[in-house]
Design an enzyme around this catalytic site. Sequence first.
Site, PDB file in Angstrom:
ATOM      1  CD  GLU A   1       1.228  -8.330   2.942  1.00 52.62           C
ATOM      2  OE1 GLU A   1       0.589  -8.832   3.889  1.00 52.62           O
ATOM      3  OE2 GLU A   1       0.700  -7.978   1.872  1.00 52.62           O
TER       4      GLU A   1
ATOM      5  CB  CYS B   1      -0.905   0.008   1.230  1.00 58.45           C
ATOM      6  SG  CYS B   1      -1.864  -1.508   1.443  1.00 58.45           S
TER       7      CYS B   1
END
Length: 622
Positions: free
Chosen positions: A78, A2
Amino acid sequence: MCGIAGFVDFNKKSDYETLKNMTDVLHHRGPDDSGYSFYSLSKCNIGLGHRRLSILDLSSHGHQPMKFDNLEIVYNGEVYNFKEIRNELEKYGYGFESNSDTEVILKAYHKWGIDAVHKFNGMFAISIYDKKKDELILIRDRAGVKPLYYYYKDGLFMFASELKSFHQNHYFKKDLNKKAIVKYLQFGYIPQPLSIFQNVYKLEAGHYLIFDIKNLKYKIHKYWNIDDFYQKDKLDISFDEARKETEELLIKAFKYRMVSDVPVGVFLSGGYDSSAVAAILQKHSFQKIKTFTIGFKEEKYNEAIHAKQVAKYLGTDHYEHYLSQKDALKILPRLPEIYDEPFGDSSGIPTIMVSRFAKQYVTVSLSADGGDELFSGYPSYKNSYDLYNRFHKFCMFHSLSILNKIINPFQISKYLKIYNLEGKFYKFCELLKNSNSPSKFYETNTKYFYDVEIEKLLNLKLSSKETFFENSIDNMLSHSFKTYLNDDILTKVDRATMSVSLEGREPMLDFNLIEFVAQLPVEYKQKDSQTKYILKEIVHKYIPKELMERPKKGFSIPVFEWFRDELKIYFEEYLSQKAIHESGIFNYKYIDMLKKSYFNGYGNPHKLWLILMFQMWREKWF
């Protein structure tokens, strides 16, 4: 993967539209969803923005900004062990509405505060707004896989995944950082925490920042440092035991990074690092993994043939694409936009190309970056160590380094036609000057431009007060881990993959693996003249030695050849006398000597490349 952006503006001039622009300029990092939270408080405006690339929990439950109690989060990355942390939190009574790691991070912070970061195994750039404490917290992962910039001046604090977000705020002041320019010319990248702009910094890897909104101040804290593990006593362990434990850690790290709700592939060069990733994953997979390679028609740069042989032996689903001058010509104009600040690693071009290629088939791709820094893969480590010991014997002659003030190597090379003679000469003089300073010797040995050259190029006098580390193999590994790996390799891969909305994962940078390997004896990594000894012994279990043993090429492009041909127009345009004078940064006379030396067949094109990248960047962002 992102993109995140946000601000705390005590002037209350940054509004919702500003937040949206700062966030949406990161569309390439997250094309699947967007979210914005804007607060107009009595003393300041606060904004949190997020662009989402859906990897885990593809539903709307993974939407950000995400709120829980007094906390709100935007996050890039992550956390691979989120399921274990979630199980632990559930025992404390926490419930979960999604299957995302974002919710786990948020509730872990709610439970343990900043200490939660020690539980996270992954790559991450996190921003948490604590409304109760009136604080904004920024956190960056241990190795610095994910980028995180911040800016603070005249009552405006901003953060973002990339510098381009700051340009969307009209109150961002773009003042060049001269120290950063010098570092860029020396090494081809700008080392953390510096950025190309004054008052803009990279949050260093393994650090977090707490901005106290009540008192308009921030403080930075270190929560992890690779040096701590190099400085520990070496593990009392046999080579066979070390090899077995290293392999088990590799297997666990690689499996973690295959967790995804979208297709995953591997960048394969055919070298030991990427072959280790592909081999171990294929061994433990029930289906063919996808591997991707970029090749060159110029044989001395081409590793695609070797990668294809490795892929065939492993039985992967292999894809390859050959990069041409025309491909490079299309990518070159986009480099300043993709990398945001001057970036001199020309292998960014094939990295962007392989990312575009892989994106046609997968949404996540694994790289093997970090293997050289962990396992002592660069010959320069031992070469620098041995060279220092030889030079140190002659340190009484270090005053001879003033030869660079007397001799003009350009004139000599003009007649002798020796390739890069001026660079070799200036390097020798600087090594001689630093022959009694181990902390600067290795640094000098890794430069593009040497001090005398930079002084001529920028018309300034350099300070020589900085020192970094002692000259042992371990300390060289640690230093390059925190500099070259972080600000060159990881920057290159993050921006290249994200430019096409591809998530890049780095399985070699699992912190459990890093901490263990750092404590191994140096001779397990570098035996005699053989680099990456322990990793090679592991790979030979999966791939025959005769298939792997060959000279290391690296992931470079034929810059020297190409800039004599189709790409020559870039040197002619951006390094012309007019262009150099307009920028007001460089001394054209020195650049003209570099150009003549190069086009006459004996100059170093990489120096011109660095100046070209700066000139193109400046044109784009000014």
